[in-house]
Enzyme design. Sequence first.
Site, mmCIF file in Angstrom:
data_model
loop_
_atom_site.group_PDB
_atom_site.id
_atom_site.type_symbol
_atom_site.label_atom_id
_atom_site.label_comp_id
_atom_site.label_asym_id
_atom_site.label_seq_id
_atom_site.Cartn_x
_atom_site.Cartn_y
_atom_site.Cartn_z
ATOM 1 N N LYS A 233 22.419 -12.776 -53.788
ATOM 2 C CA LYS A 233 22.732 -13.813 -54.764
ATOM 3 C C LYS A 233 24.096 -13.596 -55.409
ATOM 4 C CE LYS A 233 18.534 -13.737 -56.719
ATOM 5 N NZ LYS A 233 17.408 -13.932 -57.628
ATOM 6 N N ARG B 98 13.058 -6.473 -45.825
ATOM 7 C CA ARG B 98 13.700 -7.732 -46.207
ATOM 8 C C ARG B 98 14.348 -8.377 -44.986
ATOM 9 N NH1 ARG B 98 17.617 -8.637 -50.105
ATOM 10 N NH2 ARG B 98 16.440 -7.419 -51.573
ATOM 11 N N GLU C 62 13.929 -13.741 -59.908
ATOM 12 C CA GLU C 62 14.700 -13.613 -61.143
ATOM 13 C C GLU C 62 15.534 -14.891 -61.222
ATOM 14 O OE1 GLU C 62 17.805 -10.373 -62.866
ATOM 15 O OE2 GLU C 62 16.719 -9.853 -61.047
HETATM 16 P P1 ATP Z 1 19.253 -10.700 -53.985
HETATM 17 O O1 ATP Z 1 19.249 -9.229 -53.688
HETATM 18 O O2 ATP Z 1 19.569 -11.544 -52.820
HETATM 19 O O3 ATP Z 1 20.056 -11.057 -55.161
HETATM 20 P P2 ATP Z 1 16.807 -10.373 -55.336
HETATM 21 O O4 ATP Z 1 15.896 -9.466 -54.622
HETATM 22 O O5 ATP Z 1 17.544 -9.834 -56.496
HETATM 23 O O6 ATP Z 1 17.737 -11.062 -54.295
HETATM 24 P P3 ATP Z 1 14.759 -11.787 -56.703
HETATM 25 O O7 ATP Z 1 14.856 -13.081 -57.397
HETATM 26 O O8 ATP Z 1 14.582 -10.558 -57.509
HETATM 27 O O9 ATP Z 1 16.055 -11.665 -55.815
HETATM 28 O O10 ATP Z 1 13.689 -11.859 -55.550
HETATM 29 C C1 ATP Z 1 12.449 -12.504 -55.613
HETATM 30 C C2 ATP Z 1 11.612 -12.010 -54.471
HETATM 31 O O11 ATP Z 1 12.200 -12.311 -53.226
HETATM 32 C C3 ATP Z 1 11.448 -10.501 -54.539
HETATM 33 O O12 ATP Z 1 10.087 -10.183 -54.351
HETATM 34 C C4 ATP Z 1 12.304 -10.007 -53.412
HETATM 35 O O13 ATP Z 1 11.792 -8.825 -52.880
HETATM 36 C C5 ATP Z 1 12.247 -11.158 -52.418
HETATM 37 N N1 ATP Z 1 13.442 -11.159 -51.572
HETATM 38 C C6 ATP Z 1 14.723 -11.220 -51.976
HETATM 39 N N2 ATP Z 1 15.572 -11.142 -50.921
HETATM 40 C C7 ATP Z 1 14.784 -11.050 -49.822
HETATM 41 C C8 ATP Z 1 15.051 -10.933 -48.417
HETATM 42 N N3 ATP Z 1 16.298 -10.904 -47.933
HETATM 43 N N4 ATP Z 1 14.004 -10.857 -47.575
HETATM 44 C C9 ATP Z 1 12.747 -10.895 -48.047
HETATM 45 N N5 ATP Z 1 12.429 -10.996 -49.341
HETATM 46 C C10 ATP Z 1 13.424 -11.069 -50.229
HETATM 47 MG MG MG Z 2 16.411 -8.857 -58.151
#
Ligand code: ATP
Ligand code: MG
Length: 541
Positions: free
Chosen positions: A266, A256, A30
């Site tokens: 984030k 994760r 995102e």
């Molecule tokens: P955050 O929770 O840190 O804000 P997010 O999951 O909202 O991160 P996205 O941009 O939606 O961030 O994530 C893009 C991809 O990265 C998704 O497929 C998500 O599952 C993966 N991802 C995000 N954080 C992790 C993590 N800590 N370990 C593994 N994969 C991750």
């Molecule tokens: Mg997200």
Amino acid sequence: MADNFIHDIIEKDLETKKYGDKVCTRFPPEPNGYLHIGHAKSICLNFSTAAKYGGKCNLRYDDTNPVKEDVEYVDSIEEDVRWLGFQWDKRLWASDYFDTMYEAAVELIKKGKAFVCDLNGDEIKEYRGTLKEPGKESPYRNRSVEENLRLFEEMKEGKYKDGEKVLRAKIDMASPNINMRDPIIYRIAHVSHHNTKDKWCIYPMYDFAHPIEDAIEGITHSICTLEFEDHRPLYDWVLKEVGWWSAPPQQIEFARLNLTNTVMSKRYLKAMVEEGVVEGWDDPRMPTIAGIRRRGYTPEAVRNFCEAIGVAKANSTVDISLLEHCVREDLKEKVESRNVVFDPVKVIITNYPEDKTELCEIENNVQVPEMGTRQVSFSRELWIDGADFMEEPPKKYFRLFPGNEVRLKGAYFITCTDFVKNDDGSIKEIHCTYDPETRSGSGFEGRKVKGTIHFVDAKNAVPVTIRQYDYLYKENEAGEMASNPETVKISTAYAEAKAAEAEKGERFQFFRHGYFVADAKLHEKDAPVFNEIVGLKSSWK
Ligand code: ATP
Ligand code: MG
């Protein structure tokens, strides 16, 4: 050979030809912040899985939520993925599929599988029930298909205010899985979208949009993190009920990445940037990919780390010292060393001529002879590390102290004869004699010394700024993560002349100190600035 449970699934699918020979994955960020080391795990997994099976991996921006997103982040995401060493097949935007998503929603309404609901947010929550109790059906659930089609169209036309109506899937208010209790699939938001501008005032919810995005792109294995496990029945439901795809993608969840001493969300990282706790998204203390790049970590080290931690189905927290270990292992045989003296004190070799200078050969990397040697100069006045001299040494201190002899790496044995203090009690200068017989490389075997220290010639030493970092968060005595008040230490050190030739981003081992990188932003040849990447010693077991 399969090396994790996701690859097991893929190999079975290839065997049964579920998707023919096709393997297609995607990394779907995102664009609402910079990527962090957790994303690196997902990037490595998606891209290397596709590569392993001769498939493809897309970079897809999941930009279905217009409120939080910003194009500013797009460039950083692409830079980070490329830096990690991956190249996407296609670069796509979820918002490009808004038309198809709208049609899919209309399709559900026509099948009697979706309805327009007038309950407000609080009411919907109240009707949803709990884990223990089933939910209650919305009074609007039994609207006719015609009425639903008309209302949904009116939602799209902008006839209603934000929150006045939503489109919900009609599934099962008694489902033990709360995600299946008539989830919202479209909501009204009168906001401009960076891509579609003011075309839409209704936007699809993630759980509805994501399976459709995957299906449109022909994704076979949609890899996501464990929080989405309970959403998988809805993912499958959407694809089945829309019914347009003969071999719909499958969602697979993995754990994760969590790291000790690290906050990764984030939202928190953004707050640290906005509140000025750090200097920006690429601050070397940040767990963002931009931050660790500036810190001097290498893409190889990050990839090796992601491989080492593996892919599991259960959440756990990885010790950050493993990441540091991978960085150290990667740099160990790659970078040249430099002599840099911290907390410098002056040494005067009293029996060495005042106007003489000689050149000593020093290995660029003790472990890799092919990396050759360089010359450092030696003359009567030198700098050594403050920590390499003690007036009254404890037992087992083998460095310099009155009466003791040590080896100067690459040069001579010196013996401390005397020292002079400043008024404040600090050491002003140390007087030593050298033994001309002991020159390094001369084959001298007359006697051995227990300590070897390094030096920098005072005649041509270059002052350099050193930035050393500590974790932004640390575990406190109660075992909770707490923000660490002191996370950067800035000092001036003296480096051998050649250190000043470093290019921005160039990495070195500072002999006996650790690995350092010339800062990508602050370093200049006439004013060198080095970040500590990682220390020499591993605390990882
Ligand atoms: P955050 O929770 O840190 O804000 P997010 O999951 O909202 O991160 P996205 O941009 O939606 O961030 O994530 C893009 C991809 O990265 C998704 O497929 C998500 O599952 C993966 N991802 C995000 N954080 C992790 C993590 N800590 N370990 C593994 N994969 C991750
Ligand atoms: Mg997200």
